[in-house]
Design a protein around this motif. Structure first.
Motif, PDB file in Angstrom:
ATOM      1  N   ARG A   1       0.784  -1.137   0.070  1.00 33.14           N
ATOM      2  CA  ARG A   1       0.054   0.159   0.015  1.00 33.14           C
ATOM      3  C   ARG A   1       0.984   1.257  -0.008  1.00 33.14           C
ATOM      4  O   ARG A   1       0.435   2.225  -0.590  1.00 33.14           O
ATOM      5  CB  ARG A   1      -0.908   0.054   1.252  1.00 33.14           C
TER       6      ARG A   1
ATOM      7  N   GLY B   1     -12.446  -5.417   1.426  1.00 30.08           N
ATOM      8  CA  GLY B   1     -12.918  -3.976   1.270  1.00 30.08           C
ATOM      9  C   GLY B   1     -14.253  -4.078   0.728  1.00 30.08           C
ATOM     10  O   GLY B   1     -14.606  -4.546  -0.443  1.00 30.08           O
TER      11      GLY B   1
ATOM     12  N   GLY C   1     -10.843  -9.450  -0.806  1.00 33.88           N
ATOM     13  CA  GLY C   1      -9.768  -8.771  -0.282  1.00 33.88           C
ATOM     14  C   GLY C   1      -9.663  -7.731   1.047  1.00 33.88           C
ATOM     15  O   GLY C   1      -8.823  -6.927   1.266  1.00 33.88           O
TER      16      GLY C   1
HETATM   17  O1  SUG Z   1      -5.628  -2.439   3.433  1.00 32.94           O
HETATM   18  N1  SUG Z   1      -6.721  -5.014   1.484  1.00 32.94           N
HETATM   19  C1  SUG Z   1      -6.964  -3.670   1.652  1.00 32.94           C
HETATM   20  C2  SUG Z   1      -8.383  -3.483   2.154  1.00 32.94           C
HETATM   21  C3  SUG Z   1      -8.539  -1.932   2.392  1.00 32.94           C
HETATM   22  C4  SUG Z   1     -10.075  -1.521   2.888  1.00 32.94           C
HETATM   23  N2  SUG Z   1     -10.174  -0.212   3.247  1.00 32.94           N
HETATM   24  C5  SUG Z   1     -11.004   0.232   3.968  1.00 32.94           C
HETATM   25  N3  SUG Z   1     -11.647  -0.388   5.114  1.00 32.94           N
HETATM   26  N4  SUG Z   1     -11.399   1.657   3.848  1.00 32.94           N
HETATM   27  C6  SUG Z   1      -6.158  -3.453   3.172  1.00 32.94           C
HETATM   28  O2  SUG Z   1      -6.136  -4.310   4.014  1.00 32.94           O
HETATM   29  C7  SUG Z   1      -5.487  -6.828   0.457  1.00 32.94           C
HETATM   30  C8  SUG Z   1      -4.492  -7.297  -0.560  1.00 32.94           C
HETATM   31  C9  SUG Z   1      -4.375  -8.707  -0.812  1.00 32.94           C
HETATM   32  O3  SUG Z   1      -4.658  -9.393   0.205  1.00 32.94           O
HETATM   33  O4  SUG Z   1      -3.807  -8.890  -1.630  1.00 32.94           O
HETATM   34  C10 SUG Z   1      -5.709  -5.512   1.099  1.00 32.94           C
HETATM   35  O5  SUG Z   1      -4.518  -4.661   0.846  1.00 32.94           O
END
Ligand code: SUG
Length: 441
Positions: free
Chosen positions: A138, A364, A362
């Protein structure tokens, strides 16, 4: 200030996969290694944007960020031809390949923290790009996000770089920030939610710090009396609520939260919030606290009930509040009953259930997929025209996605250089259709 709120969503990229990279994110961890469907992911996102636009709510679209990020791989010492590099990374550090190809920028609620002009001493909207320092995949979003926000809002906003400071200033953007204001939108109160400090969660690393909220409230020119720093309940973080927007939702003068969203030490801040709201608006903040008997924390996190997206518009001068819930809410007896109750009580005039399965897997939901930006009519008019949702834009984007996106993707497929070239080319096509010229990075 009018109560206009722009929604910014991003098209999910062609390298969308389940890398299991989300810190403290149960869905991400549970689905790690499953085959994803990038085409379905992108279309599901576009379906939600279409629905929002059909409700008369201003909807902006961002292109996927370029992935895989070969610059990241080169910075970390993987040099040479992409064909060899991709294979070498897959073999030696598959999590790094996953990070470099991650489409996590789709969750735009984490892109930035936003203050509207009416709340800031700067007299213009202020945005701070989130550093997303809690995770590698991220943290690589911030540089491109900054360029994108600059292209959308041009000189109409004061745009701040991501905060420095590494782990001490972990920032996940609007997912941990709530602005509460009376429905005309005048003068808002700002709640910053952090997870660090005692008592600490036992299992998961909190992704947002108190120091971050304090820094942003200062640099955004907010009045001290209108700022509230609230600690997330450590039990919520341990249960998998890695962001506040998984256990609380807000819109204008409405705050709905789980009883375990905030730590007991924050009670005094919440009382001050209600008092301050009444003081500046002459009205009561509408707070709806959902008790564990109505919906357990586990069920809240499994259904993403609190990650429903609230939008409002008006019909012949009458306000219409709509809630977009994940379809998982409809399939869950208690969660569905709660939505029905909120509609029967007149909190919402409409409820829609949206299938965002690929994003949900994932970790979200609907609200993670949008960054909301309160604007005046004038500010709205200054936003870059080519990014607005229109029927013809929607149709062109769907054509590209239907023609070029894969239906099935696993991590190992990302070691195929041909596939990655095509993914980057697709990203460029989408960017150019959206009037962005960000393909450089
Ligand atoms: O940062 N998932 C994101 C989901 C973000 C959700 N955002 C809010 N709640 N606003 C995170 O955890 C998963 C990526 C992966 O598993 O490949 C991921 O990054």
């Amino acid at each position: 200030m009018s109560a206009l709120e722009v929604q910014i969503d991003r098209i999910v990229g062609p390298t969308h996969h389940f890398g299991g990279l989300g810190v403290g994110n149960l869905a991400s961890q549970l689905n790690a290694g499953q085959a994803s469907n990038p085409q379905a992911a992108a279309l599901q996102g576009l379906d939600k944007m279409r629905l929002v636009a059909s409700l008369g709510v201003p909807q902006l679209i961002l292109p996927p960020q370029p992935r895989p990020d070969f610059h990241l791989l080169a910075d970390l010492g993987y040099r040479g031809a992409p064909e060899e590099t991709l294979k070498a990374v897959l073999e030696s550090d598959p999590a790094l390949l996953s990070a470099a190809a991650s489409c996590s920028a789709m969750w735009t609620a984490n892109a930035a923290t936003v203050t509207p002009s009416c709340d800031s001493e700067h007299g213009m909207p202020v945005m701070t790009v989130a550093n997303l320092n809690a995770s590698l995949h991220r943290s690589i979003e911030a540089a491109a996000t900054r360029e994108e926000l600059r292209a959308l809002f041009r000189s109409g906003v004061r745009l701040h770089d991501a905060l420095p400071g590494g782990a001490a200033l972990r920032d996940e953007g609007a997912a941990n920030h709530m602005r509460l204001a009376e429905s005309t939108g005048k003068r808002g109160l700002h709640v910053f939610v952090h997870g660090d400090g005692k008592p600490a969660p036992r299992h998961h690393w909190p992704r947002q710090t108190l120091a971050t909220g304090k820094a942003i409230s200062r640099t955004h020119g907010l009045r001290e009396a209108d700022v509230f720093h609230v600690k997330q309940h450590p039990d919520a973080i341990d249960a998998g609520a890695f962001h506040n927007d998984v256990v609380a939702m807000s819109h204008h003068d409405l705050l709905i939260h789980h009883e375990l969203a905030f730590a007991p030490e924050s009670e005094s801040q919440m009382l001050r919030l209600e008092r301050r709201f009444a003081e500046i608006s002459g009205k009561c903040l509408r707070v709806i606290r959902i008790h564990s008997e109505e919906l357990t924390l586990t069920d809240a996190i499994n259904t993403y009930f609190f990650n429903s997206q609230i939008v409002s518009s008006s019909n012949s001068g009458k306000p219409v509040w709509t809630i977009l819930c994940p379809v998982q809410v409809q399939h869950h007896k208690q969660a569905h009953r709660l939505i029905q109750r909120l509609c029967a009580d007149g909190v919402f005039q409409e409820a829609h259930f949206v299938d965002l399965g690929q994003s949900m897997d994932g970790g979200g939901g609907p609200a993670c997929l949008r960054l909301r930006v309160p604007v005046t009519e004038h500010e709205l008019g200054c936003i870059c025209k080519s990014a607005w949702w229109t029927e013809s834009l929607d149709s062109d984007l769907r054509d590209i996605i239907n023609e070029r996106y894969p239906h099935r993707l696993k991590l190992a497929d990302l070691a195929d250089a041909e596939f990655c070239y095509k993914a980057l080319e697709t990203q460029r096509l989408l960017s150019s259709r959206l009037g962005h010229d960000l393909a450089g990075r």
